[in-house]
Write an enzyme that holds these catalytic residues in place. Sequence first.
Site, PDB file in Angstrom:
ATOM      1  N   GLY A  53       0.809  -1.220   0.000  1.00 10.35           N
ATOM      2  CA  GLY A  53       0.000   0.000   0.000  1.00 10.35           C
ATOM      3  C   GLY A  53       0.839   1.265   0.000  1.00 10.35           C
ATOM      4  O   GLY A  53       2.076   1.226   0.015  1.00 10.35           O
ATOM      5  N   SER A  81      -1.797 -10.313  -3.080  1.00  9.52           N
ATOM      6  CA  SER A  81      -0.388 -10.003  -3.389  1.00  9.52           C
ATOM      7  C   SER A  81       0.555 -11.143  -3.056  1.00  9.52           C
ATOM      8  O   SER A  81       1.746 -11.081  -3.412  1.00  9.52           O
ATOM      9  CB  SER A  81       0.060  -8.770  -2.588  1.00  9.52           C
ATOM     10  OG  SER A  81      -0.810  -7.703  -2.808  1.00  9.52           O
ATOM     11  N   CYS A 175      -3.053  11.344  10.251  1.00 12.85           N
ATOM     12  CA  CYS A 175      -2.072  12.185   9.552  1.00 12.85           C
ATOM     13  C   CYS A 175      -2.333  13.685   9.744  1.00 12.85           C
ATOM     14  O   CYS A 175      -1.397  14.459   9.962  1.00 12.85           O
ATOM     15  CB  CYS A 175      -2.020  11.821   8.081  1.00 12.85           C
ATOM     16  SG  CYS A 175      -3.631  11.666   7.298  1.00 12.85           S
ATOM     17  N   GLN A 202      -6.806  18.248   2.045  1.00 19.03           N
ATOM     18  CA  GLN A 202      -6.147  16.942   2.118  1.00 19.03           C
ATOM     19  C   GLN A 202      -5.965  16.291   0.743  1.00 19.03           C
ATOM     20  O   GLN A 202      -6.871  16.280  -0.088  1.00 19.03           O
ATOM     21  CB  GLN A 202      -6.933  16.027   3.057  1.00 19.03           C
ATOM     22  CG  GLN A 202      -6.946  16.573   4.476  1.00 19.03           C
ATOM     23  CD  GLN A 202      -7.564  15.656   5.503  1.00 19.03           C
ATOM     24  OE1 GLN A 202      -8.283  16.129   6.359  1.00 19.03           O
ATOM     25  NE2 GLN A 202      -7.297  14.367   5.446  1.00 19.03           N
ATOM     26  N   LYS A 259     -11.395  12.951  14.624  1.00 13.44           N
ATOM     27  CA  LYS A 259     -10.070  12.442  15.007  1.00 13.44           C
ATOM     28  C   LYS A 259      -9.183  13.607  15.469  1.00 13.44           C
ATOM     29  O   LYS A 259      -8.457  13.497  16.458  1.00 13.44           O
ATOM     30  CB  LYS A 259      -9.407  11.727  13.826  1.00 13.44           C
ATOM     31  CG  LYS A 259     -10.001  10.350  13.547  1.00 13.44           C
ATOM     32  CD  LYS A 259      -9.420   9.746  12.278  1.00 13.44           C
ATOM     33  CE  LYS A 259     -10.153   8.468  11.927  1.00 13.44           C
ATOM     34  NZ  LYS A 259      -9.778   7.945  10.599  1.00 13.44           N
ATOM     35  N   HIS A 288      -0.645  17.088   2.761  1.00 11.17           N
ATOM     36  CA  HIS A 288      -1.809  17.835   3.251  1.00 11.17           C
ATOM     37  C   HIS A 288      -1.412  19.272   3.610  1.00 11.17           C
ATOM     38  O   HIS A 288      -0.269  19.540   3.999  1.00 11.17           O
ATOM     39  CB  HIS A 288      -2.358  17.204   4.533  1.00 11.17           C
ATOM     40  CG  HIS A 288      -3.025  15.867   4.349  1.00 11.17           C
ATOM     41  ND1 HIS A 288      -3.333  15.331   3.126  1.00 11.17           N
ATOM     42  CD2 HIS A 288      -3.478  14.981   5.275  1.00 11.17           C
ATOM     43  CE1 HIS A 288      -3.926  14.157   3.301  1.00 11.17           C
ATOM     44  NE2 HIS A 288      -4.021  13.921   4.597  1.00 11.17           N
TER      45      HIS A 288
HETATM   46  N1  LIG Z   1      -2.269   7.073   3.209  1.00 14.29           N
HETATM   47  C1  LIG Z   1      -1.992   7.793   4.275  1.00 14.29           C
HETATM   48  O1  LIG Z   1      -1.523   8.911   4.197  1.00 14.29           O
HETATM   49  C2  LIG Z   1      -2.252   7.262   5.655  1.00 14.29           C
HETATM   50  C3  LIG Z   1      -1.855   8.064   6.716  1.00 14.29           C
HETATM   51  C4  LIG Z   1      -2.036   7.590   8.001  1.00 14.29           C
HETATM   52  C5  LIG Z   1      -2.619   6.372   8.194  1.00 14.29           C
HETATM   53  N2  LIG Z   1      -3.008   5.615   7.150  1.00 14.29           N
HETATM   54  C6  LIG Z   1      -3.617   4.318   7.429  1.00 14.29           C
HETATM   55  O2  LIG Z   1      -2.776   3.283   6.960  1.00 14.29           O
HETATM   56  C7  LIG Z   1      -3.565   2.202   6.489  1.00 14.29           C
HETATM   57  C8  LIG Z   1      -3.204   1.896   5.045  1.00 14.29           C
HETATM   58  O3  LIG Z   1      -3.370   3.047   4.260  1.00 14.29           O
HETATM   59  P1  LIG Z   1      -2.802   3.144   2.777  1.00 14.29           P
HETATM   60  O4  LIG Z   1      -3.073   4.523   2.387  1.00 14.29           O
HETATM   61  O5  LIG Z   1      -1.433   2.608   2.677  1.00 14.29           O
HETATM   62  O6  LIG Z   1      -3.827   2.159   1.992  1.00 14.29           O
HETATM   63  P2  LIG Z   1      -3.610   1.366   0.611  1.00 14.29           P
HETATM   64  O7  LIG Z   1      -2.657   2.070  -0.272  1.00 14.29           O
HETATM   65  O8  LIG Z   1      -4.982   1.113   0.118  1.00 14.29           O
HETATM   66  O9  LIG Z   1      -2.941  -0.031   1.072  1.00 14.29           O
HETATM   67  C9  LIG Z   1      -3.651  -0.995   1.804  1.00 14.29           C
HETATM   68  C10 LIG Z   1      -2.726  -2.134   2.178  1.00 14.29           C
HETATM   69  O10 LIG Z   1      -3.446  -3.038   3.017  1.00 14.29           O
HETATM   70  C11 LIG Z   1      -3.284  -4.366   2.492  1.00 14.29           C
HETATM   71  N3  LIG Z   1      -4.429  -5.197   2.797  1.00 14.29           N
HETATM   72  C12 LIG Z   1      -5.710  -5.006   2.446  1.00 14.29           C
HETATM   73  N4  LIG Z   1      -6.472  -6.055   2.866  1.00 14.29           N
HETATM   74  C13 LIG Z   1      -5.645  -6.908   3.503  1.00 14.29           C
HETATM   75  C14 LIG Z   1      -5.795  -8.168   4.129  1.00 14.29           C
HETATM   76  N5  LIG Z   1      -6.990  -8.763   4.202  1.00 14.29           N
HETATM   77  N6  LIG Z   1      -4.712  -8.761   4.684  1.00 14.29           N
HETATM   78  C15 LIG Z   1      -3.497  -8.182   4.602  1.00 14.29           C
HETATM   79  N7  LIG Z   1      -3.272  -6.997   3.999  1.00 14.29           N
HETATM   80  C16 LIG Z   1      -4.338  -6.365   3.452  1.00 14.29           C
HETATM   81  C17 LIG Z   1      -3.151  -4.157   1.011  1.00 14.29           C
HETATM   82  O11 LIG Z   1      -2.578  -5.308   0.431  1.00 14.29           O
HETATM   83  P3  LIG Z   1      -2.982  -5.776  -1.080  1.00 14.29           P
HETATM   84  O12 LIG Z   1      -2.182  -4.917  -1.997  1.00 14.29           O
HETATM   85  O13 LIG Z   1      -2.553  -7.192  -1.097  1.00 14.29           O
HETATM   86  O14 LIG Z   1      -4.455  -5.577  -1.224  1.00 14.29           O
HETATM   87  C18 LIG Z   1      -2.224  -2.941   0.979  1.00 14.29           C
HETATM   88  O15 LIG Z   1      -0.909  -3.357   1.198  1.00 14.29           O
HETATM   89  C19 LIG Z   1      -5.012   2.624   6.734  1.00 14.29           C
HETATM   90  O16 LIG Z   1      -5.414   2.161   7.992  1.00 14.29           O
HETATM   91  C20 LIG Z   1      -4.951   4.116   6.734  1.00 14.29           C
HETATM   92  O17 LIG Z   1      -5.997   4.700   7.463  1.00 14.29           O
HETATM   93  C21 LIG Z   1      -2.835   6.028   5.869  1.00 14.29           C
END
Ligand SMILES: NC(=O)c1ccc[n+]([C@@H]2O[C@H](COP(=O)([O-])OP(=O)(O)OC[C@H]3O[C@@H](n4cnc5c(N)ncnc54)[C@H](OP(=O)(O)O)[C@@H]3O)[C@@H](O)[C@H]2O)c1
Length: 380
Positions: A53, A81, A175, A202, A259, A288
């Site tokens: 991700g 994956s 974030c 954002q 949040k 952001h």
């Molecule tokens: N983006 C940000 O700026 C940000 C900031 C702070 C916090 N977060 C938090 O971080 C988390 C991920 O965000 P992201 O933006 O990186 O999302 P993302 O790009 O959609 O990535 C999601 C990740 O989760 C994995 N995943 C989904 N379903 C799964 C499962 N059943 N078992 C194991 N892995 C699984 C996906 O793997 P696959 O590729 O195999 O589907 C992918 O690696 C969220 O909780 C989000 O709220 C994000």
Amino acid sequence: MQGAALSALRLPFGFAAGGEYHRRRHCRSSGGFGVRMALREDGPSLAIVGVTGAVGQEFLGVISDRDFPYRSIRMLASKRSAGRRLTFEGNEYVIEELKEESFDGVDVALFSAGGSISKAFGPAAVARGCVVVDNSSAFRMDPEVPLVIPEVNPEAMAHIKVGSGKGGLIANPNCSTIICLMAATPLHRQAKVKRMVVSTYQAASGAGAAAMEELELQTREVLDGRPPTCNIFKQQYAFNLFSHNAPVQPNGYNEEEMKLVKETRKIWNDEEVKVTATCIRVPVMRAHAESVNLQFEKPLDEDTAREILRGAPGVVVIDDRASNHFPTPLEVSNKDDVAVGRVRQDISQEGNHGLDIFVCGDQIRKGAALNAIQIAERLL
Ligand SMILES: NC(=O)c1ccc[n+]([C@@H]2O[C@H](COP(=O)([O-])OP(=O)(O)OC[C@H]3O[C@@H](n4cnc5c(N)ncnc54)[C@H](OP(=O)(O)O)[C@@H]3O)[C@@H](O)[C@H]2O)c1
């Protein structure tokens, strides 16, 4: 935006044609791709949950950039994956499907696969003696779980260490909260914030890798006169902006806004501080921006505030009124520091008791991956 400029805003890793991950940046001139950097026998064994991700990929970039030591890394994601190959710092890894046993022998697990995955697998990891640093909102408001920005409240996690055999859980704040508090906290320490009004702008990256791809796709589609593909968001994102996509609660605030309210109180350990927020998604690829209005208990003039911010760790001041140069998301993209500008007295408040500031931060980096790795560094 063309070629190099746009790719700089994308994620550090991506699938090559053969289904293998490769590095897009973070290559070091001293070693770069193909050279072991921080693989060390005395380092902890790591697991990265959600490695495919947006945040997971950034974890790898930050580990590399900071030479975070590790003995081994398990690359974990969903079944989709599993089996794909990933090359990181000269070593080839096979992405594994996340299972409870994935944490056997793991010292530190960095979770970024969403709240439901953290809830399902976080406790199993802790039960195996692993320290979990969780990027989701699953445990942030749990009174037993420290919610930590290392520059702000490192003391909250002082009782958790790797190798104690007990495991532990530490939550990474939202974030927008991290970016806001990186700038607001040094001022709060000086003059005590009584009330804070936050308006966010954002980026797509906050909604994950697929949202970034959708913004890029929509931009091309709209410029070509075609209808935009709306899979991640319900409405057109390119050349538009809208209220944050988090669910709206009965009080009219969406979850992202709440949040900011709740996490600020927990991190500052101050249930009295008044916070209100309006969170907006803007068609920016990554980083952001936030307008923050502060009301203080004690007077604080803008020159003193600027000096305090200049001395604050992880903060850079960009506040050039003469040339109208202030922080922008583009300038902070892929950077560690949070940028602050537009530091000015709030003319609606009496006697130097109010300030307006404008803050920008790369939320995949300081808002997620970097903050989590800084937490992990303190565990060692
Ligand atoms: N983006 C940000 O700026 C940000 C900031 C702070 C916090 N977060 C938090 O971080 C988390 C991920 O965000 P992201 O933006 O990186 O999302 P993302 O790009 O959609 O990535 C999601 C990740 O989760 C994995 N995943 C989904 N379903 C799964 C499962 N059943 N078992 C194991 N892995 C699984 C996906 O793997 P696959 O590729 O195999 O589907 C992918 O690696 C969220 O909780 C989000 O709220 C994000």
